[in-house]
Design an enzyme around this catalytic site. Structure first.
Site, PDB file in Angstrom:
ATOM      1  N   CYS A   9      33.951   8.611 -12.362  1.00  0.00           N
ATOM      2  CA  CYS A   9      34.780   8.855 -11.264  1.00  0.00           C
ATOM      3  C   CYS A   9      35.711   9.572 -11.680  1.00  0.00           C
ATOM      4  O   CYS A   9      36.392   9.024 -12.417  1.00  0.00           O
ATOM      5  CB  CYS A   9      35.612   7.863 -10.719  1.00  0.00           C
ATOM      6  SG  CYS A   9      34.039   6.820  -9.691  1.00  0.00           S
ATOM      7  N   ASN A  25      39.611   5.427  -9.197  1.00  0.00           N
ATOM      8  CA  ASN A  25      38.217   4.717  -9.944  1.00  0.00           C
ATOM      9  C   ASN A  25      38.708   3.778 -10.359  1.00  0.00           C
ATOM     10  O   ASN A  25      39.750   3.192 -10.760  1.00  0.00           O
ATOM     11  CB  ASN A  25      38.907   5.908 -11.377  1.00  0.00           C
ATOM     12  CG  ASN A  25      38.251   5.912 -12.221  1.00  0.00           C
ATOM     13  OD1 ASN A  25      36.956   5.509 -12.697  1.00  0.00           O
ATOM     14  ND2 ASN A  25      38.697   6.066 -13.635  1.00  0.00           N
ATOM     15  N   GLY A  26      37.022   3.056 -10.396  1.00  0.00           N
ATOM     16  CA  GLY A  26      37.276   1.532 -10.618  1.00  0.00           C
ATOM     17  C   GLY A  26      36.532   0.498 -10.209  1.00  0.00           C
ATOM     18  O   GLY A  26      35.458   0.976  -9.048  1.00  0.00           O
ATOM     19  N   LYS A  61      20.042  10.082 -28.184  1.00  0.00           N
ATOM     20  CA  LYS A  61      20.214  11.578 -26.954  1.00  0.00           C
ATOM     21  C   LYS A  61      18.645  12.185 -26.029  1.00  0.00           C
ATOM     22  O   LYS A  61      18.864  11.896 -25.470  1.00  0.00           O
ATOM     23  CB  LYS A  61      19.870  12.456 -28.763  1.00  0.00           C
ATOM     24  CG  LYS A  61      21.328  12.974 -28.975  1.00  0.00           C
ATOM     25  CD  LYS A  61      22.513  13.425 -28.870  1.00  0.00           C
ATOM     26  CE  LYS A  61      23.001  11.866 -27.544  1.00  0.00           C
ATOM     27  NZ  LYS A  61      24.027  10.974 -28.307  1.00  0.00           N
ATOM     28  N   GLU A 113      18.049  10.420 -23.243  1.00  0.00           N
ATOM     29  CA  GLU A 113      19.243  10.059 -22.138  1.00  0.00           C
ATOM     30  C   GLU A 113      19.713  11.734 -21.168  1.00  0.00           C
ATOM     31  O   GLU A 113      19.796  12.332 -20.162  1.00  0.00           O
ATOM     32  CB  GLU A 113      20.982   9.567 -22.370  1.00  0.00           C
ATOM     33  CG  GLU A 113      21.009  10.506 -22.815  1.00  0.00           C
ATOM     34  CD  GLU A 113      22.648   9.526 -24.043  1.00  0.00           C
ATOM     35  OE1 GLU A 113      23.407   9.260 -23.379  1.00  0.00           O
ATOM     36  OE2 GLU A 113      23.515  10.580 -24.788  1.00  0.00           O
ATOM     37  N   LYS A 120      30.186  10.722 -18.986  1.00  0.00           N
ATOM     38  CA  LYS A 120      30.853  10.452 -20.012  1.00  0.00           C
ATOM     39  C   LYS A 120      31.622   9.397 -20.489  1.00  0.00           C
ATOM     40  O   LYS A 120      31.364   9.237 -21.331  1.00  0.00           O
ATOM     41  CB  LYS A 120      31.601  11.870 -20.303  1.00  0.00           C
ATOM     42  CG  LYS A 120      32.180  12.011 -21.078  1.00  0.00           C
ATOM     43  CD  LYS A 120      31.442  13.019 -22.276  1.00  0.00           C
ATOM     44  CE  LYS A 120      31.501  13.105 -23.227  1.00  0.00           C
ATOM     45  NZ  LYS A 120      30.500  12.957 -24.235  1.00  0.00           N
ATOM     46  N   GLU A 174      19.922   6.969 -33.048  1.00  0.00           N
ATOM     47  CA  GLU A 174      20.568   7.836 -31.815  1.00  0.00           C
ATOM     48  C   GLU A 174      20.490   9.612 -31.339  1.00  0.00           C
ATOM     49  O   GLU A 174      20.236   9.161 -30.369  1.00  0.00           O
ATOM     50  CB  GLU A 174      21.837   8.086 -33.348  1.00  0.00           C
ATOM     51  CG  GLU A 174      22.736   9.439 -33.208  1.00  0.00           C
ATOM     52  CD  GLU A 174      23.703   9.351 -31.189  1.00  0.00           C
ATOM     53  OE1 GLU A 174      23.766   8.044 -30.653  1.00  0.00           O
ATOM     54  OE2 GLU A 174      23.948   9.976 -30.883  1.00  0.00           O
ATOM     55  N   TRP A 223      30.885   8.560  -9.235  1.00  0.00           N
ATOM     56  CA  TRP A 223      29.816   8.192 -10.293  1.00  0.00           C
ATOM     57  C   TRP A 223      29.965   6.160  -9.239  1.00  0.00           C
ATOM     58  O   TRP A 223      30.681   5.501  -9.154  1.00  0.00           O
ATOM     59  CB  TRP A 223      29.994   7.581 -11.425  1.00  0.00           C
ATOM     60  CG  TRP A 223      28.342   6.691 -12.038  1.00  0.00           C
ATOM     61  CD1 TRP A 223      28.012   7.803 -12.802  1.00  0.00           C
ATOM     62  CD2 TRP A 223      28.861   5.776 -12.465  1.00  0.00           C
ATOM     63  NE1 TRP A 223      26.989   7.034 -13.980  1.00  0.00           N
ATOM     64  CE2 TRP A 223      27.243   5.651 -13.353  1.00  0.00           C
ATOM     65  CE3 TRP A 223      29.326   5.135 -12.413  1.00  0.00           C
ATOM     66  CZ2 TRP A 223      26.794   4.406 -13.634  1.00  0.00           C
ATOM     67  CZ3 TRP A 223      28.954   3.054 -12.997  1.00  0.00           C
ATOM     68  CH2 TRP A 223      27.495   3.608 -13.638  1.00  0.00           C
ATOM     69  N   ARG A 233      32.757  12.804 -15.257  1.00  0.00           N
ATOM     70  CA  ARG A 233      32.732  11.620 -15.272  1.00  0.00           C
ATOM     71  C   ARG A 233      31.767  11.138 -14.846  1.00  0.00           C
ATOM     72  O   ARG A 233      32.006   9.557 -13.743  1.00  0.00           O
ATOM     73  CB  ARG A 233      34.474  10.784 -15.233  1.00  0.00           C
ATOM     74  CG  ARG A 233      35.748  11.891 -15.731  1.00  0.00           C
ATOM     75  CD  ARG A 233      36.409  11.557 -15.310  1.00  0.00           C
ATOM     76  NE  ARG A 233      37.414  10.064 -15.148  1.00  0.00           N
ATOM     77  CZ  ARG A 233      37.222   9.134 -16.796  1.00  0.00           C
ATOM     78  NH1 ARG A 233      37.452   9.587 -17.741  1.00  0.00           N
ATOM     79  NH2 ARG A 233      37.234   7.394 -16.387  1.00  0.00           N
ATOM     80  N   HIS A 254       5.353  -4.073 -37.641  1.00  0.00           N
ATOM     81  CA  HIS A 254       5.455  -5.340 -36.174  1.00  0.00           C
ATOM     82  C   HIS A 254       5.464  -5.414 -35.093  1.00  0.00           C
ATOM     83  O   HIS A 254       5.641  -6.391 -34.385  1.00  0.00           O
ATOM     84  CB  HIS A 254       7.121  -6.315 -36.839  1.00  0.00           C
ATOM     85  CG  HIS A 254       6.690  -6.884 -38.760  1.00  0.00           C
ATOM     86  ND1 HIS A 254       6.136  -7.451 -39.083  1.00  0.00           N
ATOM     87  CD2 HIS A 254       7.438  -6.163 -39.430  1.00  0.00           C
ATOM     88  CE1 HIS A 254       6.569  -7.981 -40.121  1.00  0.00           C
ATOM     89  NE2 HIS A 254       7.145  -6.463 -40.412  1.00  0.00           N
TER      90      HIS A 254
HETATM   91  O1  M6R Z   1      33.212   6.861 -25.008  1.00  0.00           O
HETATM   92  P1  M6R Z   1      32.839   6.121 -25.936  1.00  0.00           P
HETATM   93  O2  M6R Z   1      31.956   6.172 -27.239  1.00  0.00           O
HETATM   94  O3  M6R Z   1      33.351   4.646 -25.519  1.00  0.00           O
HETATM   95  O4  M6R Z   1      31.098   6.163 -25.273  1.00  0.00           O
HETATM   96  C1  M6R Z   1      30.473   4.801 -25.501  1.00  0.00           C
HETATM   97  C2  M6R Z   1      28.864   5.586 -24.775  1.00  0.00           C
HETATM   98  O5  M6R Z   1      29.471   5.505 -23.080  1.00  0.00           O
HETATM   99  C3  M6R Z   1      28.694   6.866 -25.434  1.00  0.00           C
HETATM  100  O6  M6R Z   1      28.863   7.359 -26.814  1.00  0.00           O
HETATM  101  C4  M6R Z   1      26.869   7.398 -24.370  1.00  0.00           C
HETATM  102  O7  M6R Z   1      26.514   6.031 -24.800  1.00  0.00           O
HETATM  103  C5  M6R Z   1      26.703   8.329 -24.806  1.00  0.00           C
HETATM  104  N1  M6R Z   1      26.206   9.046 -23.345  1.00  0.00           N
HETATM  105  C6  M6R Z   1      25.959   8.421 -25.667  1.00  0.00           C
HETATM  106  O8  M6R Z   1      25.561   9.619 -25.915  1.00  0.00           O
END
Ligand code: M6R
Length: 613
Positions: free
Chosen positions: A2, A99-100, A490, A493, A608, A486, A73, A27, A509
């Site tokens: 949010c 927000n929260g 990527k 997501e 984000k 990673e 969000w 956000r 395994h």
């Molecule tokens: O802001 P942060 O690095 O603490 O965020 C952690 C994760 O939420 C963030 O890395 C998330 O996994 C991303 N969407 C990855 O691309």
């Protein structure tokens, strides 16, 4: 999670708010709304993006120099018009954006229902604004006192802004656990409020980060900051480091692509002035200030979430290999709930792009309560994690707007490499000449990333072939196992393709059962001591007709016959290879997502900055 924006001044608020909400859309983006105060208090809200809200405002009265806006969000209640913020009190005199999460909202709501309140939405936020009006009426309190009294009853996290029809020229905002920043405008009496500085930077570089438990009151053109117990605070005004250009796409179709291409610079910025390859010295304030602590540390515990956790996993190899310090890498969300054993000579390092991730913050608080020294490795200057840390370092990658983290990851790995080198120097686990050699190679990395980015056209063609795949497997070993994780994250997501990252040797395994002619397998097989073993893993994939996309070191022709596609990256030291090897994986996921017509910068269901548990 949010985004909130507020404005009070002489300009028309709506335009400023909509622009600010677009900057904060990373956000959350399932619905948006604005409230404008101009004699009356008008609220407009809409399911969908800020653009949908903007279109719905066509022909409406949007006059007013005081206002606030929200991009959501969803947590409590599905994304629709009625659950969108702002929410109003029963009389419509008060309005709030939030927000929260108000964790005890059900209990508070029950009390209000018994007192005859009815609710229009399913949100926790509406309960708060009802509670404030209820307290004003029944306890005969002023708006400010009622806000403080209501917040005193709230369990959970919030950043809120409140407007009142009966209090023109008046804005109240408060924070506990969710970020909130006040911008001081250039004209007297002009103030901005936002979840972070991105909506503010266009208008002013003077900001105040509101602290947990503080309330900001803007009244009669003056700002007062008080604690929730009504004690006046002296605000600390800071100058913003970011500029507007950093927040624009700069000709790229997506922020993610811009951020991928910014990496030669962002990596350079993350070590600039911090290493001296001639002397082998590390120039970092936290290294100086915590020299004794760092030399005595018995164990490092690295905590983070998502991509930041992956950076922690790379760092586990770095610290153990270079500095011979035992490391544990923990998901912040697990660490905080399992009564971890922490010794006084442990050092906790929190890794976060945003500096606002709720689980990471809570894990840090727990570690501090247990007496640990906590470092933060963070990108957003002035955010909560660096403020909660004893020491640490900014990654200086610049604002990262794309929800999928790219340049933040490579900058995190760079900064963590600097810490590993500093500890290796202190503990004499590496010779001085080896440290200088690694620093020299670090200085060459931005140029090598530049070269890796030239692989874009080749990767685009590979993406065309596999864009319709249902699953992907990513394999790596040693330093490049976290890179496989990673790469898989990527892809899933932003393209919604199921993908798994595995240590290559683990394939046999279990995951090998998934391999058939439909399965693309990305193997990170750059030159290192695991190379021959990786070739065997590739053989195993090919024997089952899987399609192999191999990332190899430039000049290696050994896999030409075996792999279906070869991507050659420049040669580097094994310990620095995760930074380089990540680049083609970022590009692959980007192109696949664009080809599948996915919203790359704002993937579904994600935000984000995850400021809720
Ligand atoms: O802001 P942060 O690095 O603490 O965020 C952690 C994760 O939420 C963030 O890395 C998330 O996994 C991303 N969407 C990855 O691309």
């Amino acid at each position: 999670m949010c985004g909130i924006v507020g404005y009070i001044g002489n300009k028309q608020a709506c335009e400023i708010i909509l622009k600010g909400l677009k900057r904060l859309e990373y956000r959350g983006y399932d619905s948006a709304g604005v409230a404008l105060l101009n004699g009356d208090l008008r609220v407009y809200k809409k399911q969908g993006k800020v653009l949908d809200l903007e279109e719905s405002l066509e022909g409406k009265n949007i006059e007013g120099t005081i206002g606030m806006g929200h991009t959501r969000w969803a947590t409590h209640g599905e994304p629709n018009d009625k659950n969108a913020h702002p929410h109003q009190s029963p009389t419509g005199d008060l309005s709030v954006i939030h927000n929260g999460i108000i964790e005890n909202y059900a209990t508070l709501k029950e009390g209000l229902l018994q007192r005859g309140h009815t609710f229009k939405s399913d949100t926790d936020t509406e309960v708060l604004i009802h509670l404030i009006e209820d307290i004003m009426k029944n306890a005969n309190l002023s708006l400010q006192d009622a806000v403080r009294a209501a917040l005193g009853q709230v369990v959970g996290a919030y950043a809120i802004v409140i407007l009142s029809k009966n209090h023109p020229e008046h804005v109240i905002a408060a924070r506990k656990g969710s970020p909130l920043v006040v911008g001081i405008g250039k004209e007297r009496g002009e103030f901005f409020l936002a979840s972070d500085a991105t909506p503010i930077v266009e208008y002013t570089n003077q900001v105040i980060y509101i602290k947990d438990g503080e309330i900001a009151i803007i009244e009669n053109k003056e700002l007062t900051i008080k604690t929730i117990d009504n004690v006046i605070q002296t605000p600390y005004i800071q100058e913003l480091e970011m500029n507007l250009e950093q927040l624009e796409k700069g000709g790229y179709p997506h922020f993610m692509l811009k951020e991928i291409y910014e990496q030669p610079k962002s990596i350079f910025d993350s070590f600039r002035g911090r290493i001296d390859a001639k002397s082998g010295n590390i120039n970092m304030r936290s290294v100086r200030d915590y020299q004794e602590k760092l030399s005595k540390v018995n164990r490092l515990i690295l905590i983070g979430c998502g991509t930041s956790w992956h950076a922690g996993l790379v760092a586990e190899y770095l610290f153990e290999d270079l500095a011979r310090v035992p490391v544990e890498v923990e998901y912040a969300s697990e660490f905080r709930y399992r009564n971890p054993v922490i010794y006084p000579d442990d050092l906790i390092v929190s890794i976060s792009q945003s500096g606002e991730t709720a689980d990471t913050l809570a894990a840090m608080e727990l570690a501090k309560q247990k007496g640990a020294t906590v470092f933060g490795v963070c990108n957003v200057v002035g955010s909560s994690i660096p403020r909660l840390s004893h020491g640490g370092a900014y990654t200086h990658a610049g604002p990262e707007i794309g929800v999928a983290s790219t340049k933040a990851f490579t900058a995190q790995v760079t900064v963590l490499t600097l810490y590993a080198l500093a500890m290796a120097k202190q503990r004499e686990t590496l010779s001085s000449s080896r440290i200088k050699q690694l620093m020299k190679e670090m200085e060459a990395i931005p140029g090598k990333v530049e070269q890796a980015l030239k692989l874009n056209d080749k990767i685009y063609k590979i993406a065309e072939l596999y864009k319709d795949a249902k699953n992907f497997l990513y394999l790596g070993r040693g330093y490049n196992f976290p890179v496989a994780l990673e790469g898989a994250l990527k892809l899933k997501e932003i393209s919604y393709i199921h993908a798994e990252g595995y240590p290559a040797a683990e394939m046999k395994h279990g995951p090998i059962a998934l391999i058939d002619e439909e399965m693309p397998v990305v193997v990170i097989a750059t030159n290192n001591e695991h190379y021959e073993k990786l070739v065997s893993n590739i053989q195993e994939v090919k024997a089952r007709k899987g399609k192999v996309i191999a990332i190899v070191t430039e000049g290696n022709t050994g896999l030409n016959e075996l792999a279906d596609h070869i991507i050659e990256v420049p040669e580097t030291e094994n310990c620095l290879s995760p930074i380089l090897n990540t680049i083609p994986l970022q590009l692959l996921s980007y192109h696949i997502a664009v080809m599948r017509e996915c919203n790359v910068d704002q993937p579904r269901n994600l935000a984000k900055s995850v400021t809720v548990e």
